[in-house]
Scaffold this motif. Structure first.
Motif: not given
Length: 130
Positions: A14-36
């Motif tokens: 989960v940790l190793v793949t998180a970089q990919y799936w967190v980015r995809k979740l943000n791209q598809w649903f959240f569209h965050s550009k926050s510093p966090k």
């Protein structure tokens, strides 16, 4: 004890793949550009390589504790795929060729799918006789 390493392996995957799936979740649903979000991605990038090395070591320990030897098993196939994934990741890191990153990602997906097979059907390859 091998079950402890099984849970460690799941957490590391989960940790190793998180970089990919967190980015995809943000791209598809959240569209965050926050510093966090940027900080989270920076942390995930920094954790990727050490967590991958820990995952490879944990895979070997888990397999050895569970089987006692190298045998044809769904876990052995998944482990081999993780090592190939790591090889493509290392080659990409050293050579910076985009095609290697695509192979790294493809093998990562196959590795995760093989972990699912190993989790739900660990006996699958015991049905095959030569």
């Amino acid at each position: 004890m091998y079950k402890v390493f099984a849970y460690i392996n799941i957490a590391l995957v989960v940790l190793v793949t998180a970089q990919y799936w967190v980015r995809k979740l943000n791209q598809w649903f959240f569209h965050s550009k926050s510093p966090k979000y940027a900080k989270l991605m920076k942390v995930l990038r920094a954790c990727h390589k050490p967590a991958a090395v820990a995952l490879l070591a944990s895979i070997v320990i888990h397999g050895w504790l569970a089987m006692g030897a190298i045998t044809l098993h769904t876990g052995t196939v998944a482990a081999a795929c993780f090592f190939v994934t790591a090889l493509f990741g290392l080659l990409f890191y050293l050579l910076h060729k985009k095609g290697l990153l695509q192979w790294h990602r493809a093998f990562a997906l196959v590795s995760v799918l093989l972990v699912a097979v190993h989790f739900f059907f660990p006996w699958l390859l015991s049905q095959i006789t030569f």
